[in-house]
Write a protein that holds these residues in place. Sequence first.
Motif, PDB file in Angstrom:
ATOM      1  N   MET A   1       0.834  -1.192   0.000  1.00 35.28           N
ATOM      2  CA  MET A   1       0.000   0.000   0.000  1.00 35.28           C
ATOM      3  C   MET A   1       0.867   1.240   0.000  1.00 35.28           C
ATOM      4  N   SER A   2       0.551   2.170  -0.881  1.00 32.07           N
ATOM      5  CA  SER A   2       1.221   3.471  -0.863  1.00 32.07           C
ATOM      6  C   SER A   2       0.185   4.526  -0.480  1.00 32.07           C
ATOM      7  N   ILE A   3       0.638   5.538   0.245  1.00 33.35           N
ATOM      8  CA  ILE A   3      -0.233   6.626   0.685  1.00 33.35           C
ATOM      9  C   ILE A   3       0.394   7.924   0.198  1.00 33.35           C
ATOM     10  N   LYS A   4      -0.339   8.658  -0.647  1.00 33.89           N
ATOM     11  CA  LYS A   4       0.216   9.846  -1.281  1.00 33.89           C
ATOM     12  C   LYS A   4      -0.736  11.028  -1.163  1.00 33.89           C
ATOM     13  N   ASN A   5      -0.181  12.235  -1.065  1.00 32.88           N
ATOM     14  CA  ASN A   5      -0.973  13.459  -1.093  1.00 32.88           C
ATOM     15  C   ASN A   5      -1.083  13.958  -2.522  1.00 32.88           C
ATOM     16  N   GLY A   6      -2.289  14.372  -2.912  1.00 31.20           N
ATOM     17  CA  GLY A   6      -2.507  14.942  -4.236  1.00 31.20           C
ATOM     18  C   GLY A   6      -2.720  16.438  -4.136  1.00 31.20           C
ATOM     19  N   LYS A   7      -1.903  17.208  -4.818  1.00 34.59           N
ATOM     20  CA  LYS A   7      -1.968  18.660  -4.729  1.00 34.59           C
ATOM     21  C   LYS A   7      -3.140  19.241  -5.517  1.00 34.59           C
ATOM     22  N   LYS A   8      -3.499  20.461  -5.156  1.00 31.45           N
ATOM     23  CA  LYS A   8      -4.496  21.215  -5.894  1.00 31.45           C
ATOM     24  C   LYS A   8      -4.101  21.267  -7.366  1.00 31.45           C
ATOM     25  N   GLY A   9      -5.078  21.045  -8.248  1.00 35.76           N
ATOM     26  CA  GLY A   9      -4.802  21.064  -9.680  1.00 35.76           C
ATOM     27  C   GLY A   9      -4.617  19.682 -10.271  1.00 35.76           C
ATOM     28  N   LYS A  10      -4.510  18.656  -9.413  1.00 39.22           N
ATOM     29  CA  LYS A  10      -4.277  17.285  -9.879  1.00 39.22           C
ATOM     30  C   LYS A  10      -5.473  16.363  -9.652  1.00 39.22           C
ATOM     31  N   ALA A  11      -6.439  16.790  -8.862  1.00 36.48           N
ATOM     32  CA  ALA A  11      -7.507  15.891  -8.411  1.00 36.48           C
ATOM     33  C   ALA A  11      -8.407  15.418  -9.549  1.00 36.48           C
ATOM     34  N   ALA A  12      -8.914  16.347 -10.354  1.00 36.89           N
ATOM     35  CA  ALA A  12      -9.856  15.975 -11.413  1.00 36.89           C
ATOM     36  C   ALA A  12      -9.214  15.047 -12.430  1.00 36.89           C
ATOM     37  N   SER A  13      -7.968  15.332 -12.780  1.00 37.78           N
ATOM     38  CA  SER A  13      -7.265  14.483 -13.740  1.00 37.78           C
ATOM     39  C   SER A  13      -7.046  13.086 -13.181  1.00 37.78           C
ATOM     40  N   HIS A  14      -6.701  13.008 -11.898  1.00 41.98           N
ATOM     41  CA  HIS A  14      -6.455  11.687 -11.310  1.00 41.98           C
ATOM     42  C   HIS A  14      -7.769  10.922 -11.153  1.00 41.98           C
ATOM     43  N   PHE A  59     -10.831  25.726  -5.954  1.00 38.15           N
ATOM     44  CA  PHE A  59     -11.044  26.540  -4.756  1.00 38.15           C
ATOM     45  C   PHE A  59     -10.169  26.182  -3.558  1.00 38.15           C
ATOM     46  N   GLU A  60      -9.503  25.041  -3.586  1.00 38.78           N
ATOM     47  CA  GLU A  60      -8.592  24.706  -2.483  1.00 38.78           C
ATOM     48  C   GLU A  60      -7.490  25.755  -2.421  1.00 38.78           C
ATOM     49  N   ARG A  61      -6.930  25.975  -1.238  1.00 40.25           N
ATOM     50  CA  ARG A  61      -5.900  27.016  -1.102  1.00 40.25           C
ATOM     51  C   ARG A  61      -4.669  26.679  -1.940  1.00 40.25           C
ATOM     52  N   ALA A  62      -3.905  27.691  -2.287  1.00 37.98           N
ATOM     53  CA  ALA A  62      -2.708  27.510  -3.105  1.00 37.98           C
ATOM     54  C   ALA A  62      -1.753  26.528  -2.431  1.00 37.98           C
ATOM     55  N   ASN A  63      -1.240  25.594  -3.213  1.00 39.71           N
ATOM     56  CA  ASN A  63      -0.320  24.552  -2.730  1.00 39.71           C
ATOM     57  C   ASN A  63      -0.970  23.624  -1.705  1.00 39.71           C
ATOM     58  N   GLY A  64      -2.296  23.656  -1.620  1.00 41.21           N
ATOM     59  CA  GLY A  64      -2.998  22.804  -0.670  1.00 41.21           C
ATOM     60  C   GLY A  64      -3.163  21.385  -1.192  1.00 41.21           C
ATOM     61  N   THR A  65      -3.499  20.486  -0.278  1.00 39.17           N
ATOM     62  CA  THR A  65      -3.750  19.084  -0.632  1.00 39.17           C
ATOM     63  C   THR A  65      -5.223  18.915  -0.977  1.00 39.17           C
ATOM     64  N   ALA A  66      -5.491  18.469  -2.206  1.00 37.45           N
ATOM     65  CA  ALA A  66      -6.870  18.282  -2.650  1.00 37.45           C
ATOM     66  C   ALA A  66      -7.405  16.899  -2.290  1.00 37.45           C
ATOM     67  N   MET A 122      -9.373   7.576  -3.447  1.00 34.39           N
ATOM     68  CA  MET A 122      -9.136   9.008  -3.264  1.00 34.39           C
ATOM     69  C   MET A 122     -10.054   9.520  -2.150  1.00 34.39           C
ATOM     70  N   ILE A 123      -9.459  10.212  -1.181  1.00 34.36           N
ATOM     71  CA  ILE A 123     -10.218  10.721  -0.032  1.00 34.36           C
ATOM     72  C   ILE A 123      -9.976  12.221   0.105  1.00 34.36           C
ATOM     73  N   ASN A 124     -11.037  12.972   0.315  1.00 33.82           N
ATOM     74  CA  ASN A 124     -10.900  14.388   0.634  1.00 33.82           C
ATOM     75  C   ASN A 124     -11.028  14.546   2.141  1.00 33.82           C
ATOM     76  N   ASN A 125     -10.085  15.228   2.757  1.00 37.90           N
ATOM     77  CA  ASN A 125     -10.027  15.290   4.220  1.00 37.90           C
ATOM     78  C   ASN A 125     -10.897  16.374   4.852  1.00 37.90           C
ATOM     79  N   ARG A 126     -11.730  17.031   4.052  1.00 35.49           N
ATOM     80  CA  ARG A 126     -12.659  18.014   4.635  1.00 35.49           C
ATOM     81  C   ARG A 126     -13.905  17.276   5.129  1.00 35.49           C
ATOM     82  N   VAL A 127     -14.154  17.391   6.419  1.00 30.74           N
ATOM     83  CA  VAL A 127     -15.219  16.616   7.069  1.00 30.74           C
ATOM     84  C   VAL A 127     -16.539  17.381   7.029  1.00 30.74           C
ATOM     85  N   PRO A 128     -17.603  16.779   6.461  1.00 31.55           N
ATOM     86  CA  PRO A 128     -18.917  17.438   6.449  1.00 31.55           C
ATOM     87  C   PRO A 128     -19.406  17.743   7.860  1.00 31.55           C
ATOM     88  N   ASP A 129     -20.087  18.879   8.016  1.00 28.20           N
ATOM     89  CA  ASP A 129     -20.573  19.285   9.344  1.00 28.20           C
ATOM     90  C   ASP A 129     -22.032  19.734   9.325  1.00 28.20           C
TER      91      ASP A 129
END
Length: 232
Positions: A1-14, A59-66, A122-129
Amino acid sequence: MSIKNGKKGKAASHSAYIAREGKFGRNGKADDLQLHQHGNLPSWANDQPGVFWNAADKFERANGTAYVELEFALPAELAPAQRSELVQEFAAKVCGNKPYEFAIHAPEAALGKVSQPHAHLMINNRVPDAIERPPELHFRRYNAVHPELGGCKKDSGGRHRGEMKALATSIRETFSEIQNQYLEKYGHADRVDHRSYRTRGIDKVPERHLGHARIKQMSEQAVGELLQKRQA
């Protein structure tokens, strides 16, 4: 298993890559897709992962993890439907109520020409509230005083290196436990262990993943010798 962060700008393509959509579905590439699912998307995404990941890229912040991606091998002993059941349970366990998308691929391995089932989660770490936000607000920085004025809170924020390492180990352990449950459930004697050979006191060098490109550069003799070594 590999665990990787995907930066803003890469999510839709991946997302398109794991779903084998658009240019990633050409030339027979989509033939290895066995299952594609998603869950916990906000209402504005209209049940479409591409809409969600495009918004994250915008809309994610610049250089943020998407997104965070878990890419993991699946037991070849299990039938496709059994592997699907396994991944669905694992995704529910590690994602909770966070937005996610996963795909199961089963391409032919370059070495040995056998099926090589694996999954991309693929997981987004923003938790619904329970606060309804438009996409441009959803990915904004969290506002602790007035949550409705900020974005959804990320559950990955503020963790130091040791905590992140412990979390990765916990995820791998959870996956090994679920795999073993399914192997036992469907009558297979083999078991997996998330720990390294060194940790387990095993004096053995693990095989390295070579990848298609490197294997194509190898001679037939070198490939044959590697296969014999693996069999032994």
